[in-house]
Design a protein around this motif. Sequence first.
Motif, PDB file in Angstrom:
ATOM      1  N   LEU A  93     -25.309 -15.539  -5.617  1.00 46.33           N
ATOM      2  CA  LEU A  93     -26.595 -15.063  -6.450  1.00 46.33           C
ATOM      3  C   LEU A  93     -27.772 -14.913  -5.517  1.00 46.33           C
ATOM      4  CD1 LEU A  93     -26.457 -18.362  -8.981  1.00 46.33           C
ATOM      5  CD2 LEU A  93     -25.823 -16.035  -9.268  1.00 46.33           C
ATOM      6  N   LEU A 144     -31.751 -13.529  -5.139  1.00 51.33           N
ATOM      7  CA  LEU A 144     -33.197 -13.218  -5.409  1.00 51.33           C
ATOM      8  C   LEU A 144     -34.080 -12.262  -4.585  1.00 51.33           C
ATOM      9  CD1 LEU A 144     -35.359 -13.588  -7.716  1.00 51.33           C
ATOM     10  CD2 LEU A 144     -35.886 -15.799  -6.100  1.00 51.33           C
ATOM     11  N   PHE A 176     -32.969  -9.849  -9.551  1.00 46.91           N
ATOM     12  CA  PHE A 176     -31.806 -10.993  -9.655  1.00 46.91           C
ATOM     13  C   PHE A 176     -30.423 -10.279  -9.417  1.00 46.91           C
ATOM     14  CE2 PHE A 176     -35.358 -11.892 -12.321  1.00 46.91           C
ATOM     15  CZ  PHE A 176     -35.781 -12.963 -12.035  1.00 46.91           C
ATOM     16  N   SER A 196     -26.166 -10.541  -8.556  1.00 50.63           N
ATOM     17  CA  SER A 196     -25.035 -11.609  -8.719  1.00 50.63           C
ATOM     18  C   SER A 196     -23.694 -10.752  -8.511  1.00 50.63           C
ATOM     19  CB  SER A 196     -25.035 -12.244 -10.062  1.00 50.63           C
ATOM     20  OG  SER A 196     -23.850 -13.004 -10.291  1.00 50.63           O
ATOM     21  N   GLU A 233     -27.090  -6.362 -10.915  1.00 49.82           N
ATOM     22  CA  GLU A 233     -28.694  -6.473 -10.400  1.00 49.82           C
ATOM     23  C   GLU A 233     -29.607  -6.021 -11.376  1.00 49.82           C
ATOM     24  OE1 GLU A 233     -31.730  -4.787  -7.089  1.00 49.82           O
ATOM     25  OE2 GLU A 233     -29.702  -4.073  -7.039  1.00 49.82           O
TER      26      GLU A 233
END
Length: 803
Positions: free
Chosen positions: A171, A173, A205, A207, A220
Amino acid sequence: MCCGIAFSQSVNFDQLGKEKFLRYNGGVAANAVYYDGAANRQALTYYLTGNLNFNIAGLYNVPFSFTYSNQEFDFPNPFKFNRFSFNPSYKWAAAHLGDVSMTFSPYTLSGHQFTGAGVDLTPEGPFQISVMYGRFLRATEYNPEAPQGLTAYQRMGYGLKTAYEFEKVKLGLIFFKAKDEETSLENPIPVELGLAPKENAVVSFESEFKVFEKAQIRIEYAISGVTEDSRLNEERTEKGLLSFALNENISTNYYNALNASFNYPAGNGSLGVGYERIDPDYKTFGAYFFNNDLENITVNANQTIFNGKVNLSLSAGVQQDNLDNAKSSDQQRIVTAINVNYIASDRLGLNGSYSNFQSYTNIRDQFDYINQVGQFDNVDTLNYRQISQNANLGINYILKQTDTKQHTTNLNLVYQNSNNQQEGETIEGGLSTFYNGTAAYTLGYPQEALSISLAANTSYNTIGDEDNLTVGPTLAVGKQFFDKKLRTNLSSSYNTSFNNGEQQGSVYNFRLGSNYVWLQKHNLSLNILTLFRNTTTANTTDVTITFGYSYAFDNFRLNLDLRGRNASANENTISFRYRNVVYSGTISNINNQLSTVFGSSQFTSIPLFKKEELVMLLTIVKKQEKEEAYNENALIFLKALYEYGDFQAVYNEALFSAIQKIKRDMRKIDVVLEQLFVDQKLKVDEHPLHQKEITTSVDRELAKGYKELLILQQDRLEKLVGHRWMEKQFSEFAGIQFIEEPTAYLKEFKEGVLSKAYKDFDTNEDIVRLEELLENEIIDFYYKKSLNTVNPETFELKYINKN
């Protein structure tokens, strides 16, 4: 005069005490270009480049480079060309200080240069973090004496990227913020510039996770908020998602971007699916250029079969725009492609490809921005469909190969077809076909370092009722002398073009080139190009002479080891080949060779954003110590470097294709433009105030409406004559040779849009998208030129009775 100085330092503290105390290497190069011809360019251009790198104890690199040219860049701009950067690193920590660039993701911070500081922390383990802060644009005052210059507020920005990798999922950010300083400009700014201080905040964000053990999914999602004018005080009706980080007002808008991909390795290849959606007007201040208003769905697969002899790749995609239904037209594109490479034997190789492109569009074509004229805006609401097919076949065959003689031949065939349909029927002039064939034969004498090549090229295309033919041969001879220290080449080619059987022009060129290596360190080159162009309107001769000299010094070592180790100990040598050029020597030798190639004349026009990427790749190469890793990263760098040179050919072909499409569109829009003008002229002629003086109060009440009619009539007239002037200009581009050797306005356009086109193609590698970009850009460019060139009163009605 133009002089640029760049410093860059890279420090690896963990290498302290493991290397010689002091080493340095570098090189200098001088080039001069003389030109005599019809183009608007300097008769003599010269430039000097140089680089010098000191390495202290194997851990501290201090590179210095400079460029100097007599070309002038005297207009104001907010970007910085002289740079200083310092990049110390220790194990998993790296810092970026000075004039640097960093990339977080395509939708946030993506390669934009800034002056400031950044840190990457990538320790072994699940956690990673990157931060940055700096100035993205420097304040540049408006200069009325240089209206072509760029005016800009000072723009400051900062960002953070963090990621944590769990057992099965990763994950991440990202946060990025940039803001223009309203007080950074003192002088008044003309209203017509439309310049206002802006502010931008982006959150993304990310992943990544695996499924089915091998398959990987990456997602994304980004949100970008932009305040277009931070001076406004009127509040936004509702708070946005980034109101905690963004000063919102009535000019604030929010945009979204989503990118998801699935990749699964299968056999000797892979299968992939991708989805991307970018809102209209999406932007981030962390990137120089951004494509938006699109939705893409792609599928691709590749596989190597038959013991590696056949490589097969397939791809398909659907793209559409007008996601918010705000445009008066929308377009959908469907693309399918297949590529096959077959190595039949040591002598025979074949490659082929086929692609099918279909687009569905409402009538509003690229000229509609010229045609925004009231009730006729949607003069035809029928749907258009364009079908384009492309196929090519390449065959390479070695006829005979011995130690003394080699015979090789190759054949390349290209077929392109485009069909513009309306309601299922081909429109007038809507069918075009293009054929190209190139055949070449090469006779080589390896022991004598001599090669002779003869080639023939033929291009034939039809557009509606017109056909164009271009044919011509090429003869080239290459010879090496003095143990291959002197390389020479001589070539000559001739092309002539015909339109509907009538000769339109011919081009004959003569090239002579030589390159001499003296004492392994000195390199001298001389190239002469003479071009004779004959057209129906003029005959011109261009002569270009280029002379170059370069000197490389390297591997000088000063050993201050008090234990008396041998200062002349030899480093291990490595060797690899790229595009028929062998790079051989110690790592220090090859570092210098790569730096010299990067600084050579053929790459001086590489756009700024690409140079930043190449500098980073070259830095990675120079950090490698093991041969395998060094070779791998050096080839990555060279591939990225030469991709720009390859783009020149793609650029010319895409522009030629765009121009041909515009020429087809012009035929169908010309009658519409004339009708719109005539309709407006009738309204003016029928108005009560036509050819009448204003004398009464009733006349004065009618005057405003009559004035608006006159303005609209003049606007439609300018668009009609501008369109016809453009049509005449484009009619001269009968063959691709006019694109490759442009003059006048076309030359100005190509130079002006090159960087933007390359940025788009480098990001997307989509030839269709590039053609669309060039189509829009060249229409806008030529239409603006027409406003100051054409007299609106000098025109003739073609389709409608003048009475």
